[in-house]
Design a protein around this motif. Structure first.
Motif, PDB file in Angstrom:
ATOM      1  N   GLU A 125      13.557  -1.702  -4.127  1.00 15.74           N
ATOM      2  CA  GLU A 125      12.153  -1.719  -3.711  1.00 15.74           C
ATOM      3  C   GLU A 125      11.982  -1.650  -2.197  1.00 15.74           C
ATOM      4  OE1 GLU A 125      10.172  -1.183  -6.066  1.00 15.74           O
ATOM      5  OE2 GLU A 125      11.765  -1.512  -7.516  1.00 15.74           O
ATOM      6  N   ILE A 126      13.048  -1.374  -1.480  1.00 19.27           N
ATOM      7  CA  ILE A 126      12.955  -1.193  -0.029  1.00 19.27           C
ATOM      8  C   ILE A 126      12.523   0.242   0.265  1.00 19.27           C
ATOM      9  CG2 ILE A 126      14.251  -1.119   2.139  1.00 19.27           C
ATOM     10  CD1 ILE A 126      16.091  -3.269   1.015  1.00 19.27           C
ATOM     11  N   GLY A 127      11.390   0.392   0.936  1.00 23.70           N
ATOM     12  CA  GLY A 127      10.961   1.711   1.392  1.00 23.70           C
ATOM     13  C   GLY A 127      10.498   2.660   0.310  1.00 23.70           C
ATOM     14  N   HIS A 128       9.958   2.143  -0.803  1.00 23.86           N
ATOM     15  CA  HIS A 128       9.330   3.022  -1.800  1.00 23.86           C
ATOM     16  C   HIS A 128       8.250   3.833  -1.078  1.00 23.86           C
ATOM     17  CE1 HIS A 128       7.361   3.799  -5.867  1.00 23.86           C
ATOM     18  NE2 HIS A 128       6.425   4.157  -5.005  1.00 23.86           N
ATOM     19  N   THR A 129       8.320   5.157  -1.169  1.00 24.87           N
ATOM     20  CA  THR A 129       7.436   6.016  -0.376  1.00 24.87           C
ATOM     21  C   THR A 129       6.632   6.945  -1.271  1.00 24.87           C
ATOM     22  OG1 THR A 129       9.006   5.960   1.472  1.00 24.87           O
ATOM     23  CG2 THR A 129       7.361   7.721   1.490  1.00 24.87           C
ATOM     24  N   SER A 240       8.472  -4.379  -1.374  1.00 25.36           N
ATOM     25  CA  SER A 240       7.982  -5.522  -2.148  1.00 25.36           C
ATOM     26  C   SER A 240       8.754  -6.784  -1.788  1.00 25.36           C
ATOM     27  CB  SER A 240       8.121  -5.239  -3.647  1.00 25.36           C
ATOM     28  OG  SER A 240       7.346  -4.117  -4.017  1.00 25.36           O
ATOM     29  N   PHE A 241       8.032  -7.905  -1.824  1.00 22.29           N
ATOM     30  CA  PHE A 241       8.602  -9.195  -1.429  1.00 22.29           C
ATOM     31  C   PHE A 241       8.268 -10.266  -2.469  1.00 22.29           C
ATOM     32  CE2 PHE A 241       7.964  -6.792   2.428  1.00 22.29           C
ATOM     33  CZ  PHE A 241       9.049  -7.107   3.232  1.00 22.29           C
ATOM     34  N   ARG A 242       8.997 -11.366  -2.385  1.00 20.48           N
ATOM     35  CA  ARG A 242       8.675 -12.573  -3.140  1.00 20.48           C
ATOM     36  C   ARG A 242       8.864 -13.770  -2.223  1.00 20.48           C
ATOM     37  NH1 ARG A 242      12.965 -15.747  -4.983  1.00 20.48           N
ATOM     38  NH2 ARG A 242      15.046 -14.840  -4.765  1.00 20.48           N
ATOM     39  N   ALA A 243       8.318 -14.902  -2.628  1.00 19.14           N
ATOM     40  CA  ALA A 243       8.520 -16.131  -1.864  1.00 19.14           C
ATOM     41  C   ALA A 243       9.963 -16.593  -2.029  1.00 19.14           C
ATOM     42  CB  ALA A 243       7.558 -17.208  -2.341  1.00 19.14           C
TER      43      ALA A 243
END
Length: 442
Positions: A125-129, A240-243
């Protein structure tokens, strides 16, 4: 001899936050409460922010150099929706993109906006473009490293375009993961559209500009990306991130991705992130108990019970979201990614027919008795249905499950609530429920 840009075989830059970042805080940060969205055990208070400056011009150019390469398109490009190209799992093809999103300074910026310590959800999910171009044919050949400033005349239809009722780059949706950061990589000077709209109160975020970012708790806030007119391109890149805190769980799911993604890669990364989360929670619990024992503190068994309950829910969702690739591939050949994503629409049409009770009851019985792949899903349905009948507040991928005593909770409702579009469509296909739509259309 062709230029490097023409052949798109150039090298990428080495990420340097002092050169490529140019952070300026957002003017407005808004909460879930501001949007009328109730918090629950999987949310954090902050809903998102207005666009803020994140990348310098050097950063924009370096990012575009990193992704607008032939090898990146060959490894990462997909075409899941009309008029849109997506680049998935970009971090495996670009060290620059990976380093930018995982650098402590970038993580600090995202965390400060959200008010919680954040971490990238997983490498895929890093850099989905998402890339939209005005022309047809090969997309990469229509792009240049320098952001296009070409103004394109608008048609009457484009002038009258309403993103809330017309088509969009990405339709109304919730994200698969808790938080997203979205960077605009195109010049928006002549751009009509391109905004992110939020459904809770029809809020339109301020129009993004080149190098700005928006952060959103997209797993809880329904939103869409408006189509773009008046310019030759629209490129946005998303992570995308999560806590990251121990004790703070997430309710991520994969329905938005499974219909078109590389499932072995997706499932491998999904499994690692979910298993590591459970491991970290267990390690923290063990350490806490051992410390308490050494201090002579009284053991609180309710904490272990609560942890076991949460891990049970978390592990089941982890498993359920990994739909058999054979089922996905078979449905994709017939319906395409778009058709799979519309499984809920098919279900609601079937549910609304006057013959629904007997048809769906027979289809459910058939699934229980003759479809081994449905065993776990039918068990989930029975358990959820029982809890709802006892007054439990249940939460699915689209929010709180609202039900009344006059309407039964059906197997299709359970599959929809889990975001299992493929299983829902597979069940309707195998049991003849899809034939109801054909008969209705006829």
């Amino acid at each position: 001899m062709p230029s490097l840009e023409a052949s798109f075989t150039h090298d990428e830059d080495v990420f340097d936050p002092k050169i490529h970042l140019e952070f300026s805080p957002a003017e407005t940060v808004f909460s879930l409460a501001d949007l009328g969205i109730q918090e629950h055990e999987y949310t954090t208070p902050i809903a998102g922010c207005t666009p803020f400056k994140l990348l310098s011009m050097e950063g924009v150019m370096a990012y575009r150099r990193a992704i607008l390469r032939r090898e990146v398109f060959e490894q990462c490009a997909g075409y899941p929706f009309p008029g849109t190209v997506t680049l998935r799992n970009v971090a495996k093809a670009s060290q620059f993109v990976r380093d930018l999103w995982t650098h402590p300074k970038t993580i600090e910026i995202v965390s400060n906006v959200l008010g919680v310590k954040a971490e990238v959800i997983m490498d895929t999910e890093i850099g989905h473009t998402n890339i939209q171009v005005s022309g047809s044919g090969d997309v990469l050949s229509q792009l240049t490293i320098q952001p296009s400033q070409e103004a394109r005349p608008l048609t009457k239809e484009e002038e009258a375009y309403d993103p809330l009722s017309g088509s969009s780059v990405i339709p109304w949706h919730y994200d698969s993961y808790p938080f997203v950061a979205i960077i605009m990589l195109s010049d928006t000077t002549h751009m009509k559209g391109g905004e992110t709209y939020i459904s809770a109160k029809d809020i339109q975020a301020a129009r993004p500009s080149l190098g700005t970012a928006v952060i959103l708790q997209g797993g809880q806030v329904k939103h869409l990306a408006a189509r773009t007119f008046g310019s030759s391109e629209r490129i946005t890149t998303i992570t995308s991130f999560r806590a990251a805190d121990i004790g703070r769980w997430d309710n991520s799911w994969l329905a938005n991705l499974r219909s078109y993604d590389n499932l072995p890669e997706l499932y491998s990364q999904w499994s690692l992130y979910r298993l590591k989360k459970m491991r970290d929670e267990l390690d923290a619990a063990v350490t806490k108990i051992e410390t308490a024992n050494k201090s002579g503190d009284i053991f609180v068994h309710q904490e272990t019970e609560a942890l076991c309950d949460e891990i049970s829910r978390y592990s089941k969702r982890t498993a359920r979201q990994m739909v058999d690739p054979e089922i996905r591939d078979g449905l994709a050949r017939k319906y395409g990614a778009k058709g799979i994503s519309e499984a809920s629409k098919y279900w609601h049409k079937v549910r609304a027919t006057h013959r629904e009770s007997s048809l769906i009851a027979d289809a459910t019985k058939y699934a229980e008795e003759n479809m081994p792949r449905m065993k776990g899903y039918t068990l989930d349905w029975c358990q959820t249905r029982g809890r709802i009948q006892r007054g439990s507040r249940e939460r699915g991928t689209q929010g709180l499950i609202v039900w009344d005593e006059q309407t039964d909770y059906l197997l299709g409702d359970e599959l929809e609530s889990q975001g299992l579009n493929e299983i829902l469509l597979y069940w309707m296909e195998e049991t003849g429920l899809m034939d109801v739509l054909a008969e209705t259309a006829g």
